[in-house]
Design a protein around this motif. Structure first.
Motif, mmCIF file in Angstrom:
data_model
loop_
_atom_site.group_PDB
_atom_site.id
_atom_site.type_symbol
_atom_site.label_atom_id
_atom_site.label_comp_id
_atom_site.label_asym_id
_atom_site.label_seq_id
_atom_site.Cartn_x
_atom_site.Cartn_y
_atom_site.Cartn_z
ATOM 1 N N THR A 18 0.824 -1.223 0.000
ATOM 2 C CA THR A 18 0.000 0.000 0.000
ATOM 3 C C THR A 18 0.847 1.258 0.000
ATOM 4 O O THR A 18 0.322 2.360 -0.129
ATOM 5 N N THR A 19 2.151 1.137 0.177
ATOM 6 C CA THR A 19 3.038 2.309 0.169
ATOM 7 C C THR A 19 3.064 2.925 -1.221
ATOM 8 O O THR A 19 3.121 2.216 -2.225
ATOM 9 N N ALA A 20 3.065 4.279 -1.283
ATOM 10 C CA ALA A 20 3.060 4.976 -2.573
ATOM 11 C C ALA A 20 4.374 4.771 -3.310
ATOM 12 O O ALA A 20 5.451 4.815 -2.718
ATOM 13 N N SER A 21 4.285 4.564 -4.606
ATOM 14 C CA SER A 21 5.483 4.383 -5.433
ATOM 15 C C SER A 21 6.024 5.752 -5.853
ATOM 16 O O SER A 21 5.374 6.794 -5.662
ATOM 17 N N GLU A 22 7.209 5.744 -6.467
ATOM 18 C CA GLU A 22 7.794 6.990 -6.953
ATOM 19 C C GLU A 22 6.896 7.650 -8.001
ATOM 20 O O GLU A 22 6.762 8.880 -8.053
ATOM 21 N N TRP A 23 6.272 6.827 -8.829
ATOM 22 C CA TRP A 23 5.386 7.356 -9.860
ATOM 23 C C TRP A 23 4.181 8.069 -9.240
ATOM 24 O O TRP A 23 3.809 9.169 -9.649
ATOM 25 N N GLU A 24 3.590 7.441 -8.233
ATOM 26 C CA GLU A 24 2.434 8.045 -7.571
ATOM 27 C C GLU A 24 2.822 9.336 -6.856
ATOM 28 O O GLU A 24 2.067 10.316 -6.856
ATOM 29 N N ARG A 25 4.020 9.315 -6.241
ATOM 30 C CA ARG A 25 4.474 10.534 -5.572
ATOM 31 C C ARG A 25 4.688 11.667 -6.592
ATOM 32 O O ARG A 25 4.401 12.838 -6.312
ATOM 33 N N ASP A 63 8.416 26.133 -10.654
ATOM 34 C CA ASP A 63 8.629 25.336 -9.440
ATOM 35 C C ASP A 63 9.425 24.098 -9.859
ATOM 36 O O ASP A 63 9.541 23.804 -11.051
ATOM 37 N N GLU A 64 9.968 23.398 -8.896
ATOM 38 C CA GLU A 64 10.742 22.188 -9.200
ATOM 39 C C GLU A 64 10.126 20.990 -8.492
ATOM 40 O O GLU A 64 9.736 21.082 -7.331
ATOM 41 N N ILE A 65 10.045 19.873 -9.217
ATOM 42 C CA ILE A 65 9.599 18.617 -8.629
ATOM 43 C C ILE A 65 10.569 17.537 -9.108
ATOM 44 O O ILE A 65 11.402 17.776 -9.989
ATOM 45 N N ASP A 69 15.181 10.450 -8.552
ATOM 46 C CA ASP A 69 16.267 11.424 -8.439
ATOM 47 C C ASP A 69 16.397 12.300 -9.689
ATOM 48 O O ASP A 69 17.390 13.000 -9.875
ATOM 49 N N PHE A 70 15.403 12.265 -10.570
ATOM 50 C CA PHE A 70 15.431 13.070 -11.797
ATOM 51 C C PHE A 70 14.594 14.329 -11.565
ATOM 52 O O PHE A 70 13.391 14.246 -11.281
ATOM 53 N N ARG A 71 15.230 15.504 -11.712
ATOM 54 C CA ARG A 71 14.539 16.761 -11.398
ATOM 55 C C ARG A 71 13.863 17.346 -12.643
ATOM 56 O O ARG A 71 14.422 17.334 -13.735
ATOM 57 N N LEU A 147 5.261 7.284 -19.935
ATOM 58 C CA LEU A 147 5.037 7.351 -18.491
ATOM 59 C C LEU A 147 4.728 8.779 -18.057
ATOM 60 O O LEU A 147 3.811 9.032 -17.261
ATOM 61 N N LEU A 148 5.483 9.719 -18.589
ATOM 62 C CA LEU A 148 5.239 11.125 -18.242
ATOM 63 C C LEU A 148 3.881 11.584 -18.752
ATOM 64 O O LEU A 148 3.140 12.292 -18.045
ATOM 65 N N LEU A 149 3.519 11.157 -19.954
ATOM 66 C CA LEU A 149 2.234 11.565 -20.518
ATOM 67 C C LEU A 149 1.078 10.968 -19.714
ATOM 68 O O LEU A 149 0.050 11.629 -19.491
ATOM 69 N N SER A 150 1.262 9.744 -19.256
ATOM 70 C CA SER A 150 0.240 9.126 -18.391
ATOM 71 C C SER A 150 0.111 9.889 -17.088
ATOM 72 O O SER A 150 -0.998 10.098 -16.569
ATOM 73 N N SER A 151 1.250 10.307 -16.535
ATOM 74 C CA SER A 151 1.237 11.075 -15.281
ATOM 75 C C SER A 151 0.465 12.369 -15.458
ATOM 76 O O SER A 151 -0.344 12.767 -14.605
#
Length: 982
Positions: A18-25, A63-65, A69-71, A147-151
């Motif tokens: 149930t822990t959030a993945s990097e993608w979800e974060r 802003d930065e997200i 580890d990819f900014r 993946l980015l487009l899905s996000s």
């Protein structure tokens, strides 16, 4: 126990899925940014006005997200608009498609000349871009792009944001974006194709229409009409007969005085190359439909002459070489050199000369130098001439950095009085080409701390600038400066005033070098007055400046006193003749007897002996009105006084440092007051000599009337009389005025110790000038050069009348006044000023280039001339200018002719005038050479409103933008779908 513990240890190794993945974060962070920027929901703005994308204000926030580890940087671009009132409209807006989808169909802002690429491609007023934060990073793999487009899609769905969200993929130089926009039951996908080589079927309209229709996949037949906007751009690079008129200055004519030669004292101006490299003509067909035009691989209806809209932009040459900018820049480079004048010109000349007459020089120095000032130049004029002969003999005329013709021309320009047998006594020179002294341009020297534009210092700066650029560089500068210093010494020793300098003490508003030259002139004036037996100036200037109020009341002499004054002037003329230049004789000739000492000491006390009043008065200038001495009733005479010593800013600074170092102790304060009261003591001694039997009250009445308070009182007999007394500050115990009065002796100004030792001060100035390195000299004179450059730019701008240049010049003056007013400005700030001046020069050169190309001076009709001048000014200030009347207007015909001539020259065909003379028919002339080259860029925008994906779906906007250049082909499509039935 061990067996029991084993199962327990295994329990803790269970993974919590149930822990959030990097993608979800990452999706959560995108949603958070969208919420922070309040980009939730639909906010409809006003319809876009025509040209608003160029004239409006665009803003952005970032802003930065990070994804693992990819900014990434998230940037919101939006056009600033007035907010609309949304109250009571929420229900109506539920089924309205998002603002960005409506903007896809807006035709008011097609092909904006200055905008973000996504604005140009899609016509959006607001969008968000997610791009790799580091410039070198890139999203290259297809899986990461998806993946980015899905996000993005999930974040838009979760937040309800209706602003388009783009993701930058591939390398940044390719400007590749994919994105999405979501609304209630609708979605727009933004897709892109970027190729190096263009398929042949896509180089024309019919092929692009096929792509657009196939991409839409509209199920309806017939297909709704497609709206088309087309723009072809033609580039003109070869101007042919419109050569660049600016010629470099003729160096040989500088001395010969030929027509067209650059005069000394006048800066050059203009670009050495054409500052306009290209002209881009954009021909636009803004509103076409599919059926009314043909454009395929065989035939095209798109004739640029028939295009309804023409717009022009000019491409500026990169950093064109500008004469004025180069002059100032090269002069500024001297500031960074380290060599001294002797190192540049060679020391051997003076070393040999020094060995031959070392003993003579030493002996003469003992006589002429009261203080031990080290001067490496010879101090007598005949020695100077011998040194000059030695220089020429040792180095040879051909080896001199400056030849004699150039040197003599410069020296005559700097010292016009040298042309006559006897130099002129006047100290100011006027030049008709300079602005009047009360004008704003003339007074710029106050702001820049330079020198007046008619002064010797200003002219010297311009000459050194020209010598540095054209005649010998640094060596030429050193040579001219050496000759200048020799001229200064010659003038000092022969009592010839220096021309081009305002009389009076050094002007602290000017640069230090100008102050030094003014100081030397003051010394020459004093020495000349002494040697010729004349007063240095009129009686008003001889008296001390502190007695202004008293002089006003005493200037009017009664008829009885005129003879006495005239006699006194005659006596003064004789006595000044006897003054000697020797310091010892001048300073020690006073009060050799004790009788004088006694009289001087007792004269300040009340009840002075009668012998004091019987002393012969000396050094009287004239009677002070009707004032009389308080105790003996004799007339009060204004004495001849010494002028205060003039000082330059560096001497004032030294003096203030010495006074500050004395500290705050009583002894230090007393010593400081004594140092500051030297002028006061001198005036007291002159007053006592002119008014035997006087008292301190008499002196104060003349010197500082405000410190002698008079009031009407009634005496014993009942008469109203005036009774006076000293002010409170004069009655303070140990008052400096009282102390000075008690120590003052009755000595006339001609026998006093000089307040201003002109011999010593002149030698100091000459030594200061002699030790200046070229770098120091350039630092001193750079404000004058910048001052001259600004005046030159203002003069040239006034001929062109460019409003934007006027604003820039005001900014330059404001910036320069702040930088140059302080000592030792930073090199970086000076470079900024020079760069600004060069930019203005380039703008003016561009204006002249365009006026020459468009022939504004050749227009016979005044109205056409004004229109062309306005058109040229717009080209300078705006990114793109609409041509009134397109190809049929006056400017359009000129542009057409420019292209025709360039085409004929490229094809080696005779010009149009030649063809007419040959009698060739119009048809053959047109067919011989095309009027325009192939378009350098083709842009097309295709729009349609069709239902997708089914015939019963909502009709939504579809748009495709295409650009084709020599090495680039891009398709940017925005395709909308109805998702309400999915």
């Amino acid at each position: 126990m061990a067996a029991d513990s084993e199962p327990e240890s295994e329990v803790f190794e269970i993974t919590d899925f149930t822990t959030a993945s990097e993608w979800e974060r990452f999706i959560s962070k995108v949603e958070e940014v969208l919420n922070d920027w309040k980009l939730i929901g639909n906010s409809l703005g006003k319809p876009l006005e025509k040209g608003i994308f160029t004239s409006g204000i665009w803003e952005e926030k970032s802003d930065e997200i990070s994804f693992a580890d990819f900014r990434f940087s998230v940037t919101h671009h939006y056009l600033v608009q007035e907010s609309t009132d949304k109250d009571g409209k929420d229900e109506l807006l539920e089924d309205v498609i998002p603002q960005s989808m409506q903007d896809l169909l807006c035709m008011n802002n097609d092909f904006p000349p200055r905008a973000h690429c996504l604005v140009r491609w899609y016509g959006l007023r607001e969008f968000v871009v997610i791009a790799p934060a580091a410039h070198s990073d890139a999203v290259l793999s297809e899986s990461k792009c998806n993946l980015l487009l899905s996000s993005v899609s999930i974040a838009l769905g979760n937040t309800g944001c209706q602003v388009p969200l783009f993701v930058q993929i591939h390398h940044k130089w390719r400007r590749m974006y994919v994105g999405e926009c979501q609304g209630p039951g609708v979605r727009t996908d933004f897709e892109m194709v970027h190729l190096r080589k263009v398929p042949n079927q896509y180089t024309h309209l019919s092929g692009l229409l096929d792509i657009f229709k196939s991409k839409i996949g509209c199920p309806l037949t017939p297909l709704p009409p497609v709206s088309i906007a087309i723009r072809f751009t033609y580039v003109l690079q070869d101007w042919q007969q419109y050569f660049w008129p600016q010629q470099p200055p003729d160096i040989d004519a500088l001395v010969g005085g030929e027509v067209g030669g650059l005069e000394f004292g006048k800066l050059p101006f203009g670009a050495c190359e054409d500052p306009i490299s290209e002209l881009h003509l954009a021909t636009t067909w803004p509103h076409l439909t599919e059926g009314i035009i043909v454009d395929n691989d065989v035939y095209s209806d798109l004739d640029p002459l028939q295009a309804p809209h023409w717009s022009v932009r000019v491409r500026k040459a990169d950093n064109p070489q500008c004469l004025l900018g180069d002059f100032v820049t090269e002069f500024f480079k001297i500031c960074r050199r380290k060599e001294s004048t002797d190192e540049i010109l060679g020391r051997s000349t003076f070393e040999e000369e020094g060995r031959e007459i070392a003993d003579i020089t030493h002996a003469l120095s003992k006589l002429t130098e009261p203080a031990p000032v080290p001067i490496h130049k010879l101090s007598v004029s005949n020695m100077v001439h011998t040194a000059k002969k030695k220089i020429r003999k040792h180095r040879g005329v051909e080896e001199s950095p400056l030849n004699n013709d150039v040197l003599n021309t410069i020296l005559l320009f700097l010292f016009p009085d040298a042309a006559s047998e006897k130099p002129v006594d006047g100290t100011s020179s006027t030049d008709n080409s300079n602005p009047p002294s009360e004008s704003e341009d003339y007074n710029l020297y106050n702001q820049f701390k330079s020198a007046p534009s008619d002064s010797l210092t200003y002219k010297l700066a311009l000459c050194l600038c020209m010598i540095n650029f054209y005649h010998g560089g640094l060596k030429g500068v050193a040579h001219l400066w050496q000759e200048f210093v020799l001229e200064m010494r010659f003038r000092w020793e022969n009592n010839f005033l220096i021309p081009g300098l305002a009389s009076g003490p050094p002007d602290l508003r000017c640069c230090l070098l100008h102050q030094k030259l003014q100081m030397l002139n003051c010394c020459i004036e004093r020495k000349k007055a002494r040697d010729e037996g004349k007063k240095t100036s009129t009686s008003d200037n001889v008296t001390n400046t502190w007695s202004v109020d008293a002089r006003k009341t005493g200037d009017q002499l009664g008829p009885d006193n005129l003879n006495d004054a005239d006699k006194e002037k005659g006596e003064m003329g004789k006595s000044w003749d006897s003054w000697s230049d020797s310091e010892e004789e001048f300073f020690e000739c006073l009060s050799d007897t004790e009788e004088l000492k006694g009289n001087g000491q007792d004269s300040g006390k009340k009840g002075a002996p009668k012998e004091m009043a019987n002393l012969k008065p000396e050094g009287r200038l004239h009677q002070h009105g009707k004032l009389t001495l308080l105790h003996n009733g004799e007339p009060l005479y204004i004495p001849v006084t010494q002028e205060p010593a003039p000082m330059t800013e560096d001497l004032l600074e030294e003096q203030s440092e010495v006074l500050a170092k004395l500290g705050t102790s009583a002894e230090g304060a007393h010593l400081r007051a004594r140092m500051q009261s030297a002028c006061l003591l001198s005036d007291m001694e002159s007053f006592k000599a002119a008014n035997p039997g006087c008292f301190l009250e008499d002196f104060v009445r003349w010197y500082s009337p405000r410190d002698y308070i008079e009031e009407e009182v009634i005496d014993e007999k009942g008469n109203v009389v005036l009774k006076g007394e000293l002010s409170a500050r004069m009655k303070i115990p140990s008052n400096m005025w009282v102390e000075a009065w008690e120590t003052a002796k009755p000595i006339p100004a001609r026998r006093q110790r000089r307040l201003f030792d002109d011999t010593r001060e002149a030698e100091k100035v000459l030594h200061y000038l002699a030790i200046q390195k070229p770098a120091d000299l350039a630092r001193h004179l750079l404000p004058c050069v910048i001052h001259a450059a600004v005046l030159k730019v203002k003069e040239e701008e006034s001929l062109e009348n460019i409003s934007s240049v006027k604003k820039i010049i005001k900014q330059i003056i404001s910036h320069s006044s702040k930088v140059l007013h302080f000592p030792n400005p930073e090199d970086k700030k000076l470079e900024e000023i020079i760069h600004q001046i060069t930019n203005v020069e380039a703008i003016i050169a561009r204006a002249r280039s365009l006026k020459a190309k468009f022939g504004t001076e050749k227009c016979e009709q005044e109205e056409e001339k004004e229109d062309l001048e306005r058109f040229v000014n717009c080209l300078l200030e705006q990114p793109e200018v609409l041509v009134s009347g397109a190809g049929r207007g006056h400017a359009g015909r000129i542009i057409h002719k420019l292209f025709v001539n360039a085409q004929r020259a490229a094809a080696m065909a005779p010009p149009e005038e030649e063809l007419k003379r040959m009698g060739i028919p119009e048809e053959r002339r047109q067919n011989s050479v095309s009027d325009f080259p192939p378009p350098a860029g083709r842009e097309l925008i295709l729009r349609a409103t069709v239902p997708r994906p089914a015939p019963y779906s909502k009709a939504l906007p579809q748009r495709m933008y295409s650009v084709l250049t020599k090495e680039d082909f891009r398709l940017a499509g925005a395709f909308s779908s109805d998702t309400s039935f999915f």
